[in-house]
Design a protein around this motif. Structure first.
Motif, short mmCIF file in Angstrom:
data_model
loop_
_atom_site.label_atom_id
_atom_site.label_comp_id
_atom_site.label_asym_id
_atom_site.label_seq_id
_atom_site.Cartn_x
_atom_site.Cartn_y
_atom_site.Cartn_z
N ALA A 130 0.77 -1.14 0.09
CA ALA A 130 0.10 -0.09 -0.10
C ALA A 130 0.99 1.26 -0.05
CB ALA A 130 -1.08 -0.11 1.28
N LYS A 131 0.51 2.09 -0.59
CA LYS A 131 1.30 3.34 -0.73
C LYS A 131 1.27 4.31 0.65
CE LYS A 131 2.12 7.75 -3.83
NZ LYS A 131 1.73 8.30 -5.12
N ASP A 132 0.06 4.15 0.99
CA ASP A 132 -0.03 4.89 2.26
C ASP A 132 -0.34 3.79 3.64
OD1 ASP A 132 -0.83 6.56 4.52
OD2 ASP A 132 -2.40 7.29 3.88
N ASP A 133 0.88 3.39 3.98
CA ASP A 133 0.85 2.30 5.03
C ASP A 133 0.41 2.85 6.66
OD1 ASP A 133 3.30 3.60 5.88
OD2 ASP A 133 4.28 1.76 5.42
N THR A 134 0.15 4.49 6.44
CA THR A 134 -0.20 4.78 7.93
C THR A 134 -1.49 4.29 8.37
OG1 THR A 134 -1.28 6.74 6.79
CG2 THR A 134 0.85 6.69 7.36
N MET A 135 -2.31 3.66 7.51
CA MET A 135 -3.63 2.95 7.71
C MET A 135 -3.39 1.40 7.95
SD MET A 135 -5.83 5.59 8.00
CE MET A 135 -7.19 4.51 8.08
N ASP A 136 -2.16 0.94 7.94
CA ASP A 136 -1.86 -0.44 8.25
C ASP A 136 -2.36 -0.71 9.67
OD1 ASP A 136 -1.06 -3.04 8.68
OD2 ASP A 136 0.71 -2.78 7.28
N SER A 181 -8.37 -6.57 10.03
CA SER A 181 -7.36 -6.75 9.26
C SER A 181 -7.19 -6.51 7.94
CB SER A 181 -6.73 -8.27 9.66
OG SER A 181 -7.50 -9.11 9.13
N TRP A 182 -6.06 -6.32 7.32
CA TRP A 182 -5.86 -6.15 5.74
C TRP A 182 -5.87 -7.81 5.16
CZ3 TRP A 182 -1.76 -2.06 4.23
CH2 TRP A 182 -2.28 -0.75 4.64
N LEU A 183 -6.32 -7.83 3.93
CA LEU A 183 -6.26 -9.11 3.10
C LEU A 183 -4.83 -9.38 3.06
CD1 LEU A 183 -8.38 -11.07 2.24
CD2 LEU A 183 -7.54 -10.15 -0.05
N ASP A 184 -4.04 -8.60 2.60
CA ASP A 184 -2.55 -8.54 2.14
C ASP A 184 -1.99 -7.49 2.69
OD1 ASP A 184 -3.65 -6.80 0.09
OD2 ASP A 184 -4.02 -8.55 -1.31
N ASN A 185 -0.56 -7.22 2.12
CA ASN A 185 0.35 -6.16 2.34
C ASN A 185 0.05 -5.00 1.46
OD1 ASN A 185 1.81 -7.37 4.63
ND2 ASN A 185 3.09 -8.42 3.08
N ALA A 186 -0.86 -5.63 0.36
CA ALA A 186 -1.12 -4.32 -0.48
C ALA A 186 -2.01 -3.39 -0.11
CB ALA A 186 -1.64 -4.98 -1.97
N GLY A 187 -2.94 -3.97 1.04
CA GLY A 187 -3.94 -3.15 1.61
C GLY A 187 -5.57 -3.32 1.16
N HIS A 188 -5.60 -4.56 0.35
CA HIS A 188 -7.18 -4.95 0.09
C HIS A 188 -7.68 -5.17 1.37
CE1 HIS A 188 -4.85 -5.68 -3.80
NE2 HIS A 188 -5.80 -4.64 -4.27
N PRO A 189 -8.98 -4.77 1.47
CA PRO A 189 -9.83 -4.74 2.44
C PRO A 189 -10.67 -6.42 2.55
CG PRO A 189 -11.22 -3.56 0.81
CD PRO A 189 -9.67 -3.81 0.48
N HIS A 190 -11.20 -6.56 3.54
CA HIS A 190 -12.09 -7.73 3.72
C HIS A 190 -12.98 -7.58 4.96
CE1 HIS A 190 -10.87 -9.70 7.57
NE2 HIS A 190 -9.71 -9.27 7.15
N THR A 191 -13.99 -8.17 5.11
CA THR A 191 -15.20 -8.07 5.89
C THR A 191 -15.38 -9.28 6.82
OG1 THR A 191 -17.17 -8.76 4.76
CG2 THR A 191 -16.35 -6.48 4.45
N ASP A 192 -16.21 -9.32 7.81
CA ASP A 192 -16.65 -10.42 8.67
C ASP A 192 -17.02 -11.68 7.71
OD1 ASP A 192 -18.87 -9.26 8.24
OD2 ASP A 192 -19.59 -9.21 10.28
#
Length: 280
Positions: free
Chosen positions: A90-96, A178-189
């Protein structure tokens, strides 16, 4: 003389080829004998995904094209630059959540990370011990179903069964933090992951994923990761946010024992407590 040398070289090359094929067939035969004996294939060992020439893994499960995200997930990815940063992160990892809150990587992100993991196998479960955060994933293979009153977790609830030489795994019950992967893709419950894990040969493990999360993605999508065996490796200790823990301990020490160096001398009984009552 030259003809003799050429024949010798060709003979050596031919012998190496034959030995390579022999080792391949012996590996296949070992798996076949295990299945014939009624025992599942042995997946145990320390595994890690091979790195790319630039030294990094693809940081997401869909490196060639973005996964089929719902509109809100697309907007969220645009905000943080999913897969737009160095090495596809992810370009902006401040949201990691891992970096800002010391949150666990969780599954499936742990399976798309550079650090190794160890598989320990028994009759009733398969354990994955990850170096990252020293996280543990349990895949139950004793025939149980998912609990009806499942509490969401970072790793999810994983149950599996053997389908020939393949471990079929079904995982649900995820927290949505959590993130799905290091690229920052989201997921839900609502994330539901199915995997097919098999040992292609002695040194190669394949994990095929199917992701289904109707809240975050418009359809199911698939991915695959290849891991390589590292028999001379071991899973090392990894304390999540250890630097912050040590900084906090030092700050607490400075308030109570300002004259003591850090790390402190032990035993603590030998260190006089400050006279708090008469402190000005």
């Amino acid at each position: 003389m030259k003809w003799f040398a050429l024949r010798s070289i060709l003979a050596v090359v031919g012998l190496l080829v034959v030995l390579g094929l022999l080792l391949h067939f012996v590996s296949k035969l070992g798996v076949a004998l295990q299945q014939a004996a009624g025992s599942p294939p042995d997946l145990s060992g320390v595994w890690a995904a091979p790195r790319l020439p630039n030294g990094f893994l693809p940081s997401n499960f869909s490196p060639d094209a973005p996964p089929p995200m719902q509109p809100w997930a697309v907007k969220r990815c645009e905000m943080i630059g999913c897969a737009k940063g160095p090495a596809g992160r992810a370009k902006d990892d401040t949201m990691d959540p891992y970096l800002i809150s010391c949150a666990p990587f969780g599954v499936p992100r742990l399976l798309n990370h550079v650090d190794p993991f160890e598989i320990i196998q028994s009759k009733t479960r398969v354990l994955m011990i990850f170096e990252t955060g020293n996280s543990i994933r349990q895949i139950w293979t004793d025939g149980r179903a998912h609990p009806s009153d499942l509490d969401p977790s970072w790793m999810g609830d994983a149950v599996g069964h053997w389908d020939g030489d393949t471990l079929a795994v079904d995982t649900i019950g995820f927290k949505d933090k959590s993130w799905l992967d290091n690229a920052g893709h989201p997921h839900t419950d609502a994330l539901h992951i199915t995997e097919r894990i098999r040992r292609v040969d002695h040194d190669t493990l394949e994990d095929g994923f199917t992701f289904d999360d109707p809240k975050a993605y418009s359809r199911s999508w698939t991915s695959k990761i290849i891991y390589k065996l590292h028999p001379d490796w071991s899973v090392r200790e990894d304390i999540t946010c250890e630097d912050r823990i040590l900084m906090d301990l030092k700050a607490r020490k400075d308030r109570v024992y300002p004259s003591q160096p850090y790390p402190m001398d032990f035993p603590l009984e030998a260190i006089p407590l400050p006279d708090v009552a008469n402190a000005k």
